[in-house]
Design an enzyme around this catalytic site. Structure first.
Site, PDB file in Angstrom:
ATOM      1  N   SER A 115       7.861  -5.880   6.242  1.00  0.00           N
ATOM      2  CA  SER A 115       7.509  -6.869   7.269  1.00  0.00           C
ATOM      3  C   SER A 115       8.224  -8.196   7.106  1.00  0.00           C
ATOM      4  O   SER A 115       7.597  -9.232   6.861  1.00  0.00           O
ATOM      5  CB  SER A 115       5.998  -7.052   7.263  1.00  0.00           C
ATOM      6  OG  SER A 115       5.419  -5.793   7.407  1.00  0.00           O
ATOM      7  N   ASP A 131       5.812  -4.365  10.494  1.00  0.00           N
ATOM      8  CA  ASP A 131       4.367  -4.106  10.598  1.00  0.00           C
ATOM      9  C   ASP A 131       3.856  -4.177  12.036  1.00  0.00           C
ATOM     10  O   ASP A 131       2.942  -3.445  12.421  1.00  0.00           O
ATOM     11  CB  ASP A 131       3.543  -5.038   9.682  1.00  0.00           C
ATOM     12  CG  ASP A 131       3.910  -6.501   9.809  1.00  0.00           C
ATOM     13  OD1 ASP A 131       4.793  -6.839  10.610  1.00  0.00           O
ATOM     14  OD2 ASP A 131       3.300  -7.326   9.086  1.00  0.00           O
ATOM     15  N   ARG A 183       0.831  -1.200   0.000  1.00  0.00           N
ATOM     16  CA  ARG A 183       0.000   0.000   0.000  1.00  0.00           C
ATOM     17  C   ARG A 183       0.857   1.238   0.000  1.00  0.00           C
ATOM     18  O   ARG A 183       1.921   1.276   0.620  1.00  0.00           O
ATOM     19  CB  ARG A 183      -0.888   0.003   1.246  1.00  0.00           C
ATOM     20  CG  ARG A 183      -2.110  -0.881   1.060  1.00  0.00           C
ATOM     21  CD  ARG A 183      -3.182  -0.588   2.064  1.00  0.00           C
ATOM     22  NE  ARG A 183      -2.648  -0.442   3.391  1.00  0.00           N
ATOM     23  CZ  ARG A 183      -3.165   0.368   4.297  1.00  0.00           C
ATOM     24  NH1 ARG A 183      -4.216   1.107   4.006  1.00  0.00           N
ATOM     25  NH2 ARG A 183      -2.648   0.431   5.498  1.00  0.00           N
TER      26      ARG A 183
HETATM   27  C1  BGC Z   1       7.874 -11.672   9.225  1.00  0.00           C
HETATM   28  C2  BGC Z   1       7.684 -10.561  10.225  1.00  0.00           C
HETATM   29  C3  BGC Z   1       6.312  -9.950  10.063  1.00  0.00           C
HETATM   30  C4  BGC Z   1       5.234 -11.011  10.083  1.00  0.00           C
HETATM   31  C5  BGC Z   1       3.841 -10.440   9.877  1.00  0.00           C
HETATM   32  C6  BGC Z   1       6.706 -12.650   9.289  1.00  0.00           C
HETATM   33  O1  BGC Z   1       6.840 -13.619   8.289  1.00  0.00           O
HETATM   34  O2  BGC Z   1       9.082 -12.368   9.471  1.00  0.00           O
HETATM   35  O3  BGC Z   1       8.683  -9.597  10.088  1.00  0.00           O
HETATM   36  O4  BGC Z   1       6.112  -9.039  11.115  1.00  0.00           O
HETATM   37  O5  BGC Z   1       5.477 -11.961   9.078  1.00  0.00           O
HETATM   38  O6  BGC Z   1       3.735  -9.809   8.641  1.00  0.00           O
END
Ligand code: BGC
Length: 497
Positions: A170, A223, A98
């Site tokens: 993320s 995130d 986004r």
């Molecule tokens: C990632 C994290 C992320 C989570 C939620 C995981 O696969 O390693 O960094 O916060 O997914 O998106």
């Protein structure tokens, strides 16, 4: 590892000559054994919580051996009310990303525009860094055309000025500063080359610059961190940010003094050594958000995770670089829940407890993966006849002619897999609150489709929190939708005050 399901299926064996009553009884026995296998006892939840706390402590130390990365976010508590202005946020965490434009007045959000874009699969599976970040920058250009800057701000861009941009990325990042961090490893099935070990802020900024976009990436965050900060702007008792979506993870406020792997901060701690000019070497009250990366919890030795044979198979089918990793995430997040359901259904069907069309259709190599979202819709269909659930199974997966008993079996499997996820997520939240001692009064901000769209999920999660903590204490779980994207904007604002 539990082999209960497999043994029961093999021992009981469905036989076409069975009378209906016997066939029903066998089916019930199989379901009962699934219920036991996918239910996590209170004792096991507590054992996991205690071990998770141990892993958190380990992960905060230098040279840790923990399965939890415990990544300092460099986000500290500051007064956001000092920022007013326009900024951007980018949220990348899965196949969609986004672009958001936010206007803050004294820290309060007074305007926003946002658009979601899909990243073509060739940039995710084996594409290049330039392809992936170029695609993001390209979409930012499209966004700028769709939402031109307000007239009063166009001269800022024309004069070569930049607007702050917060980047939610993320994935596990080795974060070195609020605006710098190298990808440690991909998760959630991404395999784009040339990103692991590289600073993702630099990669994005390079593509932004190539397109002359008026933005400077001033903040990089996970995130979970975005979600925590977004809620924290409204409620300063927010202690955790949790994502239960395609991936799963949490972050929380940790005392700076406990993060012993962070180099000491000369600004708050004085110059140290012989030249100490009497600044206090104390930061006991300083708090910093730590991104736990709890998806990898207990992945090395599987000491406490209630792993079943189906979980083992799912892991064994991961891309080679993700094999044996993210074992906790593989039991709880939306990327995997549907596949766990699919594997259980195939087993039951190939042993004769569900019609053959199930293993024939769901076991096809070129099948669409069984979506966690569909598993959620199937559980939510409580109407007699379950027409919605039947339509999903027949239209999306080609499974037709299912009896009421088959439908009951299938929705129970969906429910059990989802409930286990909620229990494990609740356990992790309770463990963090036990570690920080905040269990009597804390808000937990949660975002993600698994939490938001799975029937009964919040209740099962709350029950598990209660099972670990003794009762629910003062824990308030708040659904914080869009937190991950907006949070990057808020964090970008914090860097400007
Ligand atoms: C990632 C994290 C992320 C989570 C939620 C995981 O696969 O390693 O960094 O916060 O997914 O998106």
């Amino acid at each position: 590892m539990s082999r209960r399901l497999l043994s029961v299926l093999e021992q009981v064996k469905s036989d076409p000559r069975d009378e209906t009553a016997i066939a029903d009884l066998k089916k019930r026995l199989v379901l009962q054994s699934l219920r036991t296998e996918f239910h996590v006892s209170k004792r096991r939840l507590r054992e996991m919580a205690v071990y998770l706390i141990h892993e958190m402590h380990e992960g905060l130390r230098p040279n840790n051996e923990s399965t939890l990365a415990m990544i300092p976010s460099f986000v500290k508590q500051k007064n956001a009310k000092n920022f007013s202005g326009l900024l951007f946020a980018i949220d990348l965490g899965g196949t969609n990303f986004r672009v958001i434009r936010m206007i803050l007045e004294r820290g309060a959000l007074v305007g926003q525009q946002s658009t979601k874009y899909t990243i073509p699969v060739e940039h995710i599976e084996g594409g290049t860094a330039e392809g992936l970040f170029g695609c993001i920058a390209e979409k930012i250009s499209v966004f700028m055309k769709t939402f031109p800057l307000p007239a009063a701000l166009q001269n800022v861009a024309a004069a070569g000025g930049h607007f702050p941009l917060g980047f939610t990325f993320s994935f596990p990042v080795d974060q070195k500063a609020i605006d710098a961090g190298a990808l440690k490893n991909w998760t959630k099935g991404f395999t784009t080359t040339g990103v692991v070990g590289k600073d993702v802020v630099e990669l994005l900024q390079k593509e932004i610059n190539k397109r002359d976009l008026p933005m400077k990436v001033v903040a990089l965050c996970n995130d979970t961190v975005g979600t925590l900060v977004t809620r924290f702007f409204e409620d300063d008792q927010t202690e955790l940010g949790v994502i239960l979506g395609t991936g799963a993870n949490a972050c929380y406020w940790e005392a700076r003094s406990n993060i012993t792997k962070l180099p000491r901060d000369p600004q708050t701690e004085g110059s140290g050594g012989g030249n100490n000019n009497n600044k206090k070497v104390s930061f006991d009250d300083d708090q910093m958000i730590v991104n736990m990366e709890f998806g990898n919890f207990d992945s090395k030795k599987l000491l406490v995770l209630p792993v079943t044979q189906v979980d083992q198979e799912l892991d064994a089918d991961s891309p080679p670089e993700q094999l044996g990793k993210q074992r906790f995430e593989k039991m709880i997040s939306g990327k995997y829940l549907g596949d766990i359901v699919r594997r259980v259904l195939i087993r039951a069907s190939s042993h004769g407890f569900l019609p053959a069309c199930i293993h024939e259709q769901l076991g096809k190599n070129n099948r669409p993966s069984f979506e966690s979202r569909d598993a959620g819709l199937i559980t939510s269909d409580r109407n007699p006849g379950q027409h919605l659930a039947r339509a999903i199974l027949s239209e999306r997966y080609g499974c037709t002619g299912l009896s009421d008993a088959d439908m009951y079996f299938i929705s129970q499997v969906c429910h059990l897999v989802q409930r286990r996820s909620a229990q494990l997520a609740g356990m992790a939240i309770a463990a963090v609150l036990m570690k920080t001692g905040k269990q009597d009064n804390a808000t937990v901000a949660v975002d993600g489709s698994v939490y938001g769209k799975t029937p009964g999920y919040p209740r099962h999660m709350m029950d598990a929190i209660g099972a670990v903590l003794g009762d629910n204490r003062g824990v308030r779980v708040k659904y914080t939708s869009d937190g991950s994207g907006l949070g990057a904007g808020y964090i970008a604002a914090l860097t400007q005050v």
